[in-house]
Design an enzyme around this catalytic site. Structure first.
Site, PDB file in Angstrom:
ATOM      1  N   ARG A  43       0.841  -1.196   0.000  1.00  0.00           N
ATOM      2  CA  ARG A  43       0.000   0.000   0.000  1.00  0.00           C
ATOM      3  C   ARG A  43       0.876   1.245   0.000  1.00  0.00           C
ATOM      4  O   ARG A  43       1.968   1.269   0.593  1.00  0.00           O
ATOM      5  CB  ARG A  43      -0.864  -0.026   1.259  1.00  0.00           C
ATOM      6  N   THR A  89     -10.173   0.493  -9.051  1.00  0.00           N
ATOM      7  CA  THR A  89      -9.121  -0.416  -8.614  1.00  0.00           C
ATOM      8  C   THR A  89      -9.134  -1.583  -9.590  1.00  0.00           C
ATOM      9  O   THR A  89     -10.001  -1.650 -10.458  1.00  0.00           O
ATOM     10  CB  THR A  89      -9.425  -0.879  -7.161  1.00  0.00           C
ATOM     11  N   THR A 125      -4.118  -0.630  -7.222  1.00  0.00           N
ATOM     12  CA  THR A 125      -4.881   0.567  -7.573  1.00  0.00           C
ATOM     13  C   THR A 125      -4.008   1.808  -7.711  1.00  0.00           C
ATOM     14  O   THR A 125      -2.897   1.879  -7.169  1.00  0.00           O
ATOM     15  CB  THR A 125      -5.953   0.833  -6.498  1.00  0.00           C
ATOM     16  N   SER A 154      -7.891   0.986   3.544  1.00  0.00           N
ATOM     17  CA  SER A 154      -8.408   0.540   2.252  1.00  0.00           C
ATOM     18  C   SER A 154      -9.500  -0.500   2.456  1.00  0.00           C
ATOM     19  O   SER A 154      -9.602  -1.124   3.516  1.00  0.00           O
ATOM     20  CB  SER A 154      -7.272  -0.081   1.426  1.00  0.00           C
ATOM     21  N   GLY A 168     -13.644  -1.590  -6.579  1.00  0.00           N
ATOM     22  CA  GLY A 168     -14.936  -1.021  -6.247  1.00  0.00           C
ATOM     23  C   GLY A 168     -15.020  -0.279  -4.931  1.00  0.00           C
ATOM     24  O   GLY A 168     -16.104  -0.145  -4.370  1.00  0.00           O
ATOM     25  N   GLY A 169     -13.893   0.216  -4.390  1.00  0.00           N
ATOM     26  CA  GLY A 169     -13.965   0.966  -3.141  1.00  0.00           C
ATOM     27  C   GLY A 169     -14.625   0.146  -2.051  1.00  0.00           C
ATOM     28  O   GLY A 169     -14.350  -1.049  -1.884  1.00  0.00           O
TER      29      GLY A 169
END
Length: 567
Positions: free
Chosen positions: A102, A376, A394, A447, A468-469
């Site tokens: 990340r 993403t 992403t 996230s 898709g968040g």
């Protein structure tokens, strides 16, 4: 005549009660079943490159690296070399783990960096331009995977993406629509013309010569090229011109982290998913723990009772997510409690079949939430040896910050938007930022990415994940349940209509046109608010099911250009 009339009436009633499960554009069976290995991802080109590596004797980790580089070329919407992500893996001997690559906040980042002199959030500051960019983790992550698990020469893993960048990528209809929708931001943010800034049509070919050169430098010079070499100089220099605060020191200090997976049971299935700073594993655990005591299959797929049960479980899980979760290196979290069945039962104690539970009545103390972008990409891989990887990566927003390093040929992320710009105050989406996810130098932002692997009865069962968040979590849960509880094939499970609840806003988002009006009306009567306008796409799941005979079945989401390829 009477019997004929009753038959017609029965058909009409069934049409009202049963929501459509397939649209015309994906009525034809697209199920892919293979014997040995499979790659499922957002672009055909990348899936084929991953399978090529597997056919050449590489393992799932080799294919993961090759597929990642290929997506950076073929799917710049979210595929990247200047973003970040998560990987969950299981080796052939059953060992599991995760890699957190990340992005991080720059060392010069500060808690109030997106606030004006009056303490108000500056619109666009965390989503567009240089200040929105987090320190990229993708390249370090790929090299860490290679160091630990790689078997083929690294050159052979990156070369297919270099060749693809030089040869060019054929534009699909959906890709053309995406580029043309966002191209107005390219000139606005960069102040110059970038390769994507033109009116693209399906069938056109896009070549990426500068990206090919960058990948060649990474091939020849390794990880240091991106974090300390010529590419790092390009990145920092370009960001500085556009108000960014990332320095060479930020890049040099970045390090991906191997973390212990979130592992829990749902009946006879063992779920292995991502720990914080991903909220995926914790939320999936809380949702499935909450519904396990109930007769899920008996309620029926996407019926009023099924949607009600999942909605209430999701509502509670997201309330906890937004209050408790953040970067494990900065925030203490009661993970063991959150993923325990006993805790989920306590959270569901005030659930009633008779009516909706307002979010205001189940909030955990001073609960906070935040917005997360939908753009993403995910891919799933299983090799002939029995290794499996599940990877979500992403740039955050579509094409990230919209900043495109011209000499390097790549987009920069806008991951800083996933922090809480101002804890305790609603953002432009009406959501409240959480203290656990406040900005700190070097901190990873929270996230919802949820790469997941599932075993059943001691054997590899499923590999899945989604972009898709916040809808990633609910998409993964529903896809798993579609197979496990409702005996769908992998492709049917991916194609099935999806819905989403995330505590706030207090409504159920549904894919438009895929749930009957009578079903929506039954939920309205119980006190639920239905939204079919803000979620035209809920997740784009790419998954692999290991069938009882050992064959692999792919599920590639029709909502994108996704493709299952295997042998």
């Amino acid at each position: 005549m009477k019997r004929f009339t009753l038959g017609i009436l029965a058909i009409l009633i069934l049409a009202q009660c049963n929501p459509p499960t397939a649209k015309k554009n994906h009525m034809v069976s697209r199920e892919v079943i293979t014997d040995s290995a499979m790659v499922v991802c957002a672009r055909t080109e990348a899936s084929k490159i991953g399978i090529k590596i597997l056919k050449e004797g590489g393992n799932a980790f080799d294919a993961m690296i090759a597929t990642s580089f290929a997506l950076a070329v073929s799917y710049p919407f979210a595929g990247n070399i200047a973003g970040g992500g998560f990987m969950v893996y299981q080796t052939r001997d059953g060992k599991t783990g995760t890699l957190d690559f990340r992005e991080k906040a720059p060392l010069a980042a500060s808690r109030n960096m997106y606030l004006d002199s009056h303490g108000n959030v500056i619109k666009g500051a965390s989503t567009l331009g240089g200040l929105s960019v987090g320190v990229p983790g993708t390249i370090d992550g790929l090299f860490q995977v290679y160091k630990k698990f790689g078997t083929l020469p690294f050159d052979s893993l990156i070369q297919p993406a270099i060749d693809l960048a030089k040869k060019g990528v054929v534009v699909t209809k959906k890709q053309a629509e995406r580029i043309n929708h966002y191209r107005k931001y390219f000139a606005m943010e960069n102040g110059l013309t970038i390769p994507l800034d033109k009116d693209w049509k399906a069938g056109d070919t896009i070549k990426y010569p500068q990206l090919a050169k960058t990948l060649e430098r990474i091939r020849d010079n390794g990880r240091k090229e991106f974090y300390e070499g010529e590419t790092a100089d390009m990145l920092v220099s370009y960001l500085k011109k556009h108000g960014g605060i990332i320095t060479k020191k930020d890049l040099a200090q970045y390090q991906a982290k191997w973390r212990k997976a979130i592992v829990f049971d749902y009946k006879d299935a063992r779920i292995i998913s991502m720990p914080p700073p991903s909220s995926g594993g914790v939320c999936i655990a809380e949702i499935l723990n909450a519904i396990e005591p109930f007769p899920v299959a008996t309620n029926g797929h996407n019926t009023t009772k099924y949607i009600q049960l999942l909605t209430e479980a999701e509502r509670r899980a997201f309330a906890d997510r937004d209050y408790f979760l953040g970067d494990a290196d900065y925030v203490k979290m009661p993970i063991d409690t959150l993923i325990s069945p006993a805790y989920a039962r306590r959270r569901m104690a005030n659930f009633s079949w008779k009516h909706a539970t307002p979010s205001s009545e189940i909030a955990h103390g001073d609960i906070n939430g935040f917005h997360e972008s939908m753009e993403t990409t995910h891919f799933s891989i299983v090799d002939k040896f029995g290794n499996a990887v599940s990877v979500t990566t992403t740039l955050n927003g579509a094409y990230g910050s919209k900043l495109y390093v011209p000499e390097g040929g790549f987009f920069l992320n806008n991951e800083m938007d996933d922090f809480s710009s101002k804890p305790g105050t609603p953002n432009q989406f009406g959501l409240i930022g959480g203290e656990a996810n406040s900005i700190q130098p070097g901190k990873r932002m929270l996230s919802s990415m949820s790469p997941t692997i599932i075993d059943r009865k001691g054997k590899l069962y499923m590999v899945l994940g989604s972009p898709g968040g916040s809808t990633i979590i609910t998409s993964v849960v529903q896809t798993f349940l579609n197979v496990y509880e409702f005996n769908m094939t992998m492709q049917q499970a991916v194609d099935a209509p999806r819905f989403h609840m995330q505590w706030l806003p207090d409504d159920i988002q549904m894919e438009p046109g895929r749930f009957s009006l009578s079903l929506q009306d039954s939920l309205h009567k119980l006190g639920y608010t239905i939204d079919t306008t803000n979620a035209p796409v809920i997740g784009k799941v790419d998954a692999i099911l290991i069938m009882p005979d050992g064959k692999l079945e792919g599920g590639a989401d029709y909502r994108g250009d996704d493709k299952s390829v295997g042998y």
